[in-house]
Write an enzyme that holds these catalytic residues in place. Structure first.
Site, PDB file in Angstrom:
ATOM      1  N   HIS A  31       0.817  -1.214   0.000  1.00  0.00           N
ATOM      2  CA  HIS A  31       0.000   0.000   0.000  1.00  0.00           C
ATOM      3  C   HIS A  31       0.850   1.263   0.000  1.00  0.00           C
ATOM      4  O   HIS A  31       0.417   2.304  -0.474  1.00  0.00           O
ATOM      5  CB  HIS A  31      -0.996  -0.023   1.155  1.00  0.00           C
ATOM      6  CG  HIS A  31      -2.162  -0.892   0.841  1.00  0.00           C
ATOM      7  ND1 HIS A  31      -2.231  -2.196   1.254  1.00  0.00           N
ATOM      8  CD2 HIS A  31      -3.253  -0.682   0.075  1.00  0.00           C
ATOM      9  CE1 HIS A  31      -3.333  -2.739   0.776  1.00  0.00           C
ATOM     10  NE2 HIS A  31      -3.980  -1.845   0.058  1.00  0.00           N
ATOM     11  N   GLU A  43     -11.997  -9.807  -5.640  1.00  0.00           N
ATOM     12  CA  GLU A  43     -10.556  -9.891  -5.345  1.00  0.00           C
ATOM     13  C   GLU A  43     -10.191 -11.198  -4.668  1.00  0.00           C
ATOM     14  O   GLU A  43      -9.067 -11.365  -4.195  1.00  0.00           O
ATOM     15  CB  GLU A  43     -10.097  -8.684  -4.527  1.00  0.00           C
ATOM     16  CG  GLU A  43     -10.884  -8.410  -3.281  1.00  0.00           C
ATOM     17  CD  GLU A  43     -10.414  -7.166  -2.521  1.00  0.00           C
ATOM     18  OE1 GLU A  43      -9.341  -6.628  -2.825  1.00  0.00           O
ATOM     19  OE2 GLU A  43     -11.136  -6.744  -1.616  1.00  0.00           O
ATOM     20  N   ASP A  58      -5.157  -8.057  -4.858  1.00  0.00           N
ATOM     21  CA  ASP A  58      -5.449  -9.215  -4.016  1.00  0.00           C
ATOM     22  C   ASP A  58      -5.819 -10.440  -4.846  1.00  0.00           C
ATOM     23  O   ASP A  58      -5.487 -11.560  -4.469  1.00  0.00           O
ATOM     24  CB  ASP A  58      -6.572  -8.881  -3.017  1.00  0.00           C
ATOM     25  CG  ASP A  58      -6.014  -8.147  -1.810  1.00  0.00           C
ATOM     26  OD1 ASP A  58      -4.928  -8.536  -1.340  1.00  0.00           O
ATOM     27  OD2 ASP A  58      -6.644  -7.180  -1.348  1.00  0.00           O
ATOM     28  N   CYS A  76     -10.036  -1.961 -10.459  1.00  0.00           N
ATOM     29  CA  CYS A  76      -9.452  -0.900  -9.630  1.00  0.00           C
ATOM     30  C   CYS A  76      -8.113  -1.311  -9.038  1.00  0.00           C
ATOM     31  O   CYS A  76      -7.479  -0.515  -8.350  1.00  0.00           O
ATOM     32  CB  CYS A  76     -10.416  -0.453  -8.540  1.00  0.00           C
ATOM     33  SG  CYS A  76     -10.784  -1.742  -7.358  1.00  0.00           S
TER      34      CYS A  76
END
Ligand code: PEP
Ligand code: MG
Length: 537
Positions: A185, A426, A450, A497
């Site tokens: 992240h 995901e 993911d 996304c």
């Protein structure tokens, strides 16, 4: 001049002074001269900790609920726990200073709890760590915060998402991190912020680097400390070139994202907080396809209130002036850790208690967030999506829950607008049953970060596996095709996304699969629009 390298996570060239973010919170044992005085100091710190926890208990009870407040109560109880307190006092009597004694006993007891089989007892390890950290902070008066007085380059061993959001974004020119993975992240945040950054570098973290000049070349993955004149001139030239390329992309601003054959695709942006709106507007995004709303929960000491969340969502929705804003409900857990959630340590956090699993079991947290989102819906065009979905049962439970929130707000006379409800795809489970899930929701958004991690059984955080983490794997591409096709069979829209959405080498493939939306780092939009406009698909 020192030259080194790492893995680039965002292109560009940055030049600035170094700020070393050191996490070395080693507490040194300075022998105390006056034992009696040290014992008094410890007792006063205990009283102060109790006062802080009492206030936190009241606030949590008022704003979150009894269950969470109960956790604060457990922490207070450790202030009366004889093993804990006497252990510390004995160390002080032996001549150690109070902060060191608290740290040592807290650490020993937390490790002992963590080693127990009983899940409840295991979870107490976090409580002990919390309470000893609180006492150490009070005793040392230490504000271990990291400050930047002018723009610069952050050099660190590693950065968690919580640490990243606590930084003053306006001052960061680049990150150079010794560990980290390009799928983490922190890397994602660097891309949102348009800053050339390197992970997995060979840099030696040393306080002596503070204040020295560094160049980060996010194209080649190199960094230079105390650059010589020749390197500086070369890098300034490269920086100029990057600026010119960016200026050239300006001609795509405001254009429709449509291919030569007339296929339209929406190009949305991924963001983490209202502060990122400036990147969205600068990037010319057509909407927000992923607001990672868990970032509103990171880098703080306790839960945001409903009003705080509402104001944050409202500011994003209003700034987008009627363009769609897809808000993802909090995806806390795995690498996104928040102390006040008091999540027990887990063997496999990525497969653990995270995302929607927290929301579906801690209704107070979920309700507060949903109320805030629905209230914000009155100010623009809002969609909600839910992370880490694996079953139809979860989706139905979520829809019932959302309906009850809307009902509750209506009864209170609070205005809401219609909101699309979608899910992230995901997990491999969600991809495989996407035909069934498509009957339940208004849209799909594929979280390829993911989906890749879970499909390939590769921990996205593990830098040693970066070379195995292949988002172009045939299994991922087939899943993506299946998901879009199942969405369209039920007449709902599908987007991507995850970071793969911005991979220009796959844009044509995504268009062929029929994707309706790509949501990417804001700085990628103009480049992606150029690719779409030039596409023959
Ligand atoms: C993803 O998993 O692809 C995603 C978009 O969510 P995150 O990266 O926040 O886990
Ligand atoms: Mg995800």
């Amino acid at each position: 001049m020192i030259k080194g390298n790492g893995r680039p996570v965002y292109e560009g060239v940055a030049i600035g002074r170094i700020y070393v973010l050191s996490k070395d919170h080693t507490i040194v044992n300075t022998k105390c001269a006056d034992i009696e005085k040290e014992l008094v100091r410890f007792n006063e710190a205990k009283d102060e900790a109790r006062r802080e926890l009492d206030a936190l208990y009241e606030k949590t009870l008022r704003e979150i609920g009894e269950e969470q407040a109960g956790i604060i109560e457990v922490q207070s109880m450790f202030l009366d726990d004889l093993d804990f307190i006497e252990g510390i006092e004995d160390m002080i009597k032996g001549g150690s200073d109070a902060a060191f004694s608290v740290h040592e006993i807290g650490d020993a007891q937390a490790s002992a709890f963590a080693a127990l089989d009983d899940e409840y007892m295991k979870a107490r390890a976090t409580d002990i760590r919390d309470i000893s950290d609180r006492l150490v902070r009070i005793l040392t008066g230490a504000d271990q915060g990291f400050r930047m007085d002018q723009p610069g380059i952050v050099v660190a061993e590693d950065l968690t998402p919580s640490e990243t959001v606590a930084l003053d974004k306006d001052k960061i020119l680049a990150f150079v991190i010794r560990q980290g993975s390009s799928n983490s992240h922190t890397a994602i945040l660097a891309r949102v912020m348009n800053i050339p950054s390197l992970v997995l570098t060979d840099i030696d973290i040393d306080q002596a680097l503070n204040g020295r000049t560094m160049i980060v070349d996010g194209f080649a993955g190199n960094y230079y400390i105390d650059p010589d004149d020749e390197t500086m001139a070369k890098m300034l030239e490269k920086k100029k070139g990057a600026g010119e390329y960016k200026a050239e992309l300006e001609k795509y601003r405001g254009l429709e994202s449509v291919t030569r054959k007339g296929r339209h695709i929406s190009l949305f942006a991924n963001i983490g907080s209202p502060d990122d709106i400036k990147y969205v507007l600068d990037g010319d995004a057509e909407g927000i396809g992923l607001l990672r709303s868990e970032f509103l929960y990171l880098g703080r000491d306790d839960f945001p209130t409903e009003d705080e969340l509402f104001n944050a969502y409202k500011s994003v929705v209003e700034a987008m002036k009627g363009k769609k804003v897809v808000i993802r409900t909090l995806d806390i857990g795995a690498d996104k850790k928040v102390e006040y959630f008091h999540l027990a340590p887990e063997e496999n956090p990525a497969l653990g208690y995270r995302g929607i699993r927290i929301c579906l079991t801690q209704h107070d947290i979920f309700r507060t967030q949903l109320r805030a989102i629905y209230r914000a819906s009155a100010y623009g065009k809002v969609a909600i999506m839910f992370p880490m979905i694996i079953s139809v049962k979860e989706v139905r439970e979520i829809k019932t829950f959302c309906a009850s929130v809307v009902d509750e707000l209506e009864k209170e006379g609070i205005k809401t607008s219609p909101v699309e409800l979608g899910i992230m795809i995901e997990t491999p489970a969600a991809a495989i049953i996407s035909d069934l899930l498509a009957k339940e929701v208004d849209f799909f958004s594929v979280g390829t970060n993911d989906l890749t991690q879970y499909t390939l059984a590769i921990d996205r955080q593990n830098e040693k596996l970066d070379s195995f983490y292949d988002a172009h794997h045939e299994a991922i591409l087939r899943s993506l095709a299946l998901i879009a096709s199942n969405a369209h069979k039920e007449g709902i829209w599908a987007g991507i996304c995850g970071e793969l959405g911005g991979d220009l080498s796959l844009t044509d493939e995504f268009l062929r699969m029929g994707y309706d939306e790509l949501s990417v780092a804001p700085s990628r939009i103009l480049e992606l629009r150029k690719k779409v406009i030039e596409s023959e698909v």
